[in-house]
Scaffold this motif. Structure first.
Motif, PDB file in Angstrom:
ATOM      1  N   MET A 101       0.827  -1.205   0.000  1.00 17.79           N
ATOM      2  CA  MET A 101       0.000   0.000   0.000  1.00 17.79           C
ATOM      3  C   MET A 101       0.866   1.262   0.000  1.00 17.79           C
ATOM      4  SD  MET A 101      -3.011  -1.136  -0.277  1.00 17.79           S
ATOM      5  CE  MET A 101      -3.882   0.413  -0.100  1.00 17.79           C
ATOM      6  N   ALA A 102       2.004   1.213   0.682  1.00 19.60           N
ATOM      7  CA  ALA A 102       2.910   2.368   0.669  1.00 19.60           C
ATOM      8  C   ALA A 102       3.373   2.651  -0.745  1.00 19.60           C
ATOM      9  CB  ALA A 102       4.104   2.101   1.584  1.00 19.60           C
ATOM     10  N   GLY A 103       3.773   1.608  -1.461  1.00 20.52           N
ATOM     11  CA  GLY A 103       4.190   1.789  -2.848  1.00 20.52           C
ATOM     12  C   GLY A 103       3.064   2.254  -3.744  1.00 20.52           C
ATOM     13  N   TYR A 104       1.869   1.761  -3.453  1.00 20.64           N
ATOM     14  CA  TYR A 104       0.689   2.127  -4.245  1.00 20.64           C
ATOM     15  C   TYR A 104       0.395   3.620  -4.118  1.00 20.64           C
ATOM     16  CZ  TYR A 104      -4.152   1.849  -5.947  1.00 20.64           C
ATOM     17  OH  TYR A 104      -5.328   2.027  -6.656  1.00 20.64           O
ATOM     18  N   PHE A 105       0.453   4.148  -2.890  1.00 19.90           N
ATOM     19  CA  PHE A 105       0.107   5.554  -2.667  1.00 19.90           C
ATOM     20  C   PHE A 105       1.274   6.511  -2.923  1.00 19.90           C
ATOM     21  CE2 PHE A 105      -3.275   3.574  -0.001  1.00 19.90           C
ATOM     22  CZ  PHE A 105      -4.366   4.124  -0.667  1.00 19.90           C
ATOM     23  N   LEU A 106       2.493   6.029  -2.739  1.00 19.04           N
ATOM     24  CA  LEU A 106       3.652   6.903  -2.987  1.00 19.04           C
ATOM     25  C   LEU A 106       3.935   7.066  -4.473  1.00 19.04           C
ATOM     26  CD1 LEU A 106       6.120   5.765  -0.179  1.00 19.04           C
ATOM     27  CD2 LEU A 106       5.062   8.020  -0.410  1.00 19.04           C
TER      28      LEU A 106
END
Length: 211
Positions: A160-165
């Motif tokens: 999710m961090a990669g998705y939003f960043l």
């Protein structure tokens, strides 16, 4: 090109070729070869999902499946080694006693489930914890359940961090690197304390024998 650029390129190639199953394969290999960093692969999977290269749910499901497969392989290695072989190997190591192994077994018997669950969310130990679980023959169903739960939490956070960043997905690695260094420092300190205690015990034993 840095080593992580190479790993990112390799993981990207797998995901471009295989889609979400490629992300799962990369994470399965990361469990077997800890130098492959999940803090690079997982955010990259999220970034790829954000760009439409795979579905977000697919990314979460396949990376978690990959984590479980990799952990299961290490569990089986521990089970194949068995207690007797582990004890035989350990007793050949300097400063290690059979009583140390027995204490570890007692501790794992009491806290094994929590160790497997939370261990999946600790850098370095997240892979290795599967081996003592296999050695101690933790019930396979219990091992798989808590490995899946712990892995799902860890993977979801990073995917999710990669998705939003988005394009800044690589920022995750820097923050996790700090935590990893703290874990390494704690391990080194624990080893030094252990060695210090053992050497002190040996010296006291020698003095007692001379008397």
């Amino acid at each position: 090109m840095t080593s992580n650029d190479g790993i990112a390129g390799w993981a990207t190639g797998l995901m471009e070729t295989m889609g979400a199953p490629g992300a799962g394969l990369a994470i399965a290999l990361e469990n077997l070869f800890p130098p492959l960093p999940s803090e690079v692969i997982l955010p990259l999977a999220g970034f790829t999902a954000g760009r439409g290269g795979m579905g977000l749910i697919e990314a979460l499901a396949w990376t978690t499946a990959g984590s479980v497969v990799g952990a299961l392989a290490l569990y089986l290695i521990g089970a194949l080694l068995g207690r007797d072989r582990v004890v035989a190997i350990a007793t050949r190591l300097p400063l290690v006693k059979v009583s140390d192994i027995e204490k570890t077994e007692e501790w794992f018997a009491k806290h094994g489930v929590k160790t497997v669950f939370f261990g999946r969310m600790i850098p370095i130990f997240r892979s290795m914890i599967s081996i003592p679980a296999g050695v101690e023959r933790m019930p396979l169903g219990v091992f798989l359940l808590f490995t899946t739960l712990g892995s799902a939490i860890w993977n979801t956070i990073f995917v999710m961090a990669g998705y939003f960043l988005g394009d800044n997905w690589s920022l995750v690695e820097g923050y996790v690197g700090i935590g990893t260094n703290l874990v390494i420092a704690a391990v080194v300190l624990a080893v030094l304390v252990f060695v210090g205690v053992r050497l002190t015990e040996r010296r006291k034993g020698r003095h007692a024998d001379r008397r």
